[in-house]
Scaffold this active site. Structure first.
Site, PDB file in Angstrom:
ATOM      1  N   LYS A  60      42.122  51.112  51.669  1.00 48.09           N
ATOM      2  CA  LYS A  60      43.326  50.699  52.398  1.00 48.09           C
ATOM      3  C   LYS A  60      43.190  50.994  53.890  1.00 48.09           C
ATOM      4  CE  LYS A  60      46.525  50.233  48.690  1.00 48.09           C
ATOM      5  NZ  LYS A  60      46.885  51.045  47.536  1.00 48.09           N
ATOM      6  N   LYS A  70      38.124  41.224  42.276  1.00 52.50           N
ATOM      7  CA  LYS A  70      39.049  41.821  41.319  1.00 52.50           C
ATOM      8  C   LYS A  70      40.421  41.182  41.483  1.00 52.50           C
ATOM      9  CE  LYS A  70      41.900  45.640  41.671  1.00 52.50           C
ATOM     10  NZ  LYS A  70      42.799  46.379  40.809  1.00 52.50           N
ATOM     11  N   LYS A 109      47.295  42.153  43.146  1.00 59.86           N
ATOM     12  CA  LYS A 109      48.490  41.695  43.864  1.00 59.86           C
ATOM     13  C   LYS A 109      48.208  41.595  45.356  1.00 59.86           C
ATOM     14  CE  LYS A 109      51.200  44.535  40.856  1.00 59.86           C
ATOM     15  NZ  LYS A 109      50.902  45.977  40.868  1.00 59.86           N
TER      16      LYS A 109
HETATM   17  P1  ADP Z   1      47.088  45.656  41.707  1.00 58.81           P
HETATM   18  O1  ADP Z   1      45.642  45.870  42.106  1.00 58.81           O
HETATM   19  O2  ADP Z   1      47.345  44.249  41.365  1.00 58.81           O
HETATM   20  O3  ADP Z   1      48.052  46.212  42.728  1.00 58.81           O
HETATM   21  P2  ADP Z   1      47.828  47.970  40.175  1.00 58.81           P
HETATM   22  O4  ADP Z   1      47.036  48.857  41.078  1.00 58.81           O
HETATM   23  O5  ADP Z   1      49.304  48.033  40.250  1.00 58.81           O
HETATM   24  O6  ADP Z   1      47.323  46.468  40.376  1.00 58.81           O
HETATM   25  O7  ADP Z   1      47.359  48.231  38.698  1.00 58.81           O
HETATM   26  C1  ADP Z   1      48.152  48.515  37.572  1.00 58.81           C
HETATM   27  C2  ADP Z   1      47.254  48.716  36.369  1.00 58.81           C
HETATM   28  O8  ADP Z   1      46.565  47.505  36.064  1.00 58.81           O
HETATM   29  C3  ADP Z   1      46.167  49.771  36.588  1.00 58.81           C
HETATM   30  O9  ADP Z   1      45.929  50.466  35.387  1.00 58.81           O
HETATM   31  C4  ADP Z   1      44.974  48.963  36.964  1.00 58.81           C
HETATM   32  O10 ADP Z   1      43.759  49.621  36.661  1.00 58.81           O
HETATM   33  C5  ADP Z   1      45.160  47.723  36.124  1.00 58.81           C
HETATM   34  N1  ADP Z   1      44.541  46.570  36.787  1.00 58.81           N
HETATM   35  C6  ADP Z   1      44.944  45.997  37.949  1.00 58.81           C
HETATM   36  N2  ADP Z   1      44.168  44.957  38.283  1.00 58.81           N
HETATM   37  C7  ADP Z   1      43.230  44.865  37.316  1.00 58.81           C
HETATM   38  C8  ADP Z   1      42.128  43.981  37.070  1.00 58.81           C
HETATM   39  N3  ADP Z   1      41.863  42.982  37.902  1.00 58.81           N
HETATM   40  N4  ADP Z   1      41.382  44.192  35.972  1.00 58.81           N
HETATM   41  C9  ADP Z   1      41.659  45.207  35.111  1.00 58.81           C
HETATM   42  N5  ADP Z   1      42.685  46.059  35.269  1.00 58.81           N
HETATM   43  C10 ADP Z   1      43.464  45.905  36.344  1.00 58.81           C
END
Ligand code: ADP
Ligand code: TRP
Length: 321
Positions: free
Chosen positions: A110, A189, A192
């Protein structure tokens, strides 16, 4: 065995969240006592719009319940309904080395993107450790990007136990290899924050358009594609279609003769059908928000019963009482 995980209400949930975290969490309901929560305190590190936070929190509750979180089996709550987690964050934060937090990938990513860090972003892993330790969790189902945070939780718990005597359970991460990192529409990956998501409950037309406009290479349909397994649409199809169906598409792509347009159409159809029953359940829940609120209220009460006793244990061990 106690299983615990959380998800931030920082945006709209996508199929990376679903396959990486939600589905494994839902399946684990058969294996132990589950605590799942909406990490609204965490969302404050990236979102400063109060109306959006409220709306996202409700949407996460609806999405998770619609996808199969069962409040009879799981304790489902809003993180901030149990503010004791902030006290525990302070207690364990005083034993957390700066160096450990400086090495956190999510923090480094970040700041590398130019986000000017505040205390909350830096302390994020300590709050997450408190989430886990407060409920004596043994197992934490997450996607691969969260592995380091769970390892930091272990380090912090071990340090506390060495300093103040045996207090915390040392948790293990649970990461499903096959869905550890779900790719997004651009091949990075799915996240959001990258604008490359397929939402779990996306609008039909908009999602079809997103999937149909996924970039593929310029090889003609007739050309054989020996790298068919690396194709993004195939990788996504493997998540939402039965194994024999995705294998058939993969073979046809490898052999040549399958156009990317047809492949993407199939991907959209399977995605749409996969989530159809959950969509119906979600509509039912959305018409009964009092029920959803009551689930979270009840969850907070049940979580409080465990959290209060662990917090008291930590206060005693450290000489606060
Ligand atoms: P984002 O990256 O979209 O902000 P979060 O950090 O809120 O997602 O992740 C919430 C949960 O979903 C976590 O346990 C994270 O490891 C899982 N997660 C998020 N994106 C992925 C992905 N592309 N593949 C597998 N797991 C994911
Ligand atoms: N940091 C996690 C994420 O962004 C969310 C989270 C907060 C969490 N506290 C947790 C996950 C405790 C597991 C356990 O996805």
């Amino acid at each position: 065995m106690r299983i615990l995980s959380g998800i931030q209400p920082s945006g709209t949930l996508h199929i990376g969240n679903y396959f990486g975290m939600m589905r494994p969490s839902i399946e684990l309901q058969a294996r132990g006592e589950c605590f799942y929560f909406i990490a609204d305190y965490h969302s404050m590190t990236s979102l400063t719009d109060p109306d959006k936070r409220r709306a996202n929190t409700l949407n996460v509750a609806l999405d998770f319940l619609a996808c199969g979180l069962d409040p009879q089996k799981s304790v489902f709550y809003r993180q901030s309904d149990l503010p004791g987690v902030c006290e525990l964050t302070w207690i364990i934060g005083t034993l957390t080395p700066m160096g450990l937090l400086e090495r956190a990938h999510s923090y480094k990513d970040k700041t590398a993107k130019g986000i000017s860090p505040n205390f909350g972003l830096f302390a994020y892993p300590v709050l997450m450790a408190a989430d886990i330790l407060l409920y004596d969790a043994n197992l934490v189902p997450v996607g691969r990007d969260q592995k380091q945070h769970v390892e930091m939780t272990r380090d912090i718990a071990i340090k506390f136990n060495q300093t103040y005597g045996d207090t915390f359970v040392i948790p293990e991460p649970e990461i499903r290899a096959e869905v550890a990192t779900v790719p997004g529409l651009d091949g990075q990956k799915m996240s959001k924050s990258y604008g490359n998501t397929v939402d779990i409950f996306g609008d039909e037309k908009a999602t079809r358009k997103k999937i149909m406009s996924m970039t593929m290479d310029s090889r003609t349909p007739a050309e054989p594609k020996p790298d068919a397994d690396k194709n993004l649409a195939i990788q996504m199809l493997k998540l939402v279609a039965p194994a024999d169906v995705s294998a058939d598409y993969e073979n046809r792509l490898r052999a040549g003769g399958l156009g990317y347009g047809d492949l993407k159409k199939a991907l959209f159809e399977h995605y749409w059908n996969y989530f159809a029953p959950y969509r119906a359940k979600r509509a039912e829940l959305a018409a009964n928000l009092d029920y959803v609120e009551s689930v979270l209220r009840d969850g907070a009460q049940r979580a409080q019963a465990v959290g209060a006793s662990v917090l008291q244990r930590a206060r005693k061990a450290s000489g606060l009482v």
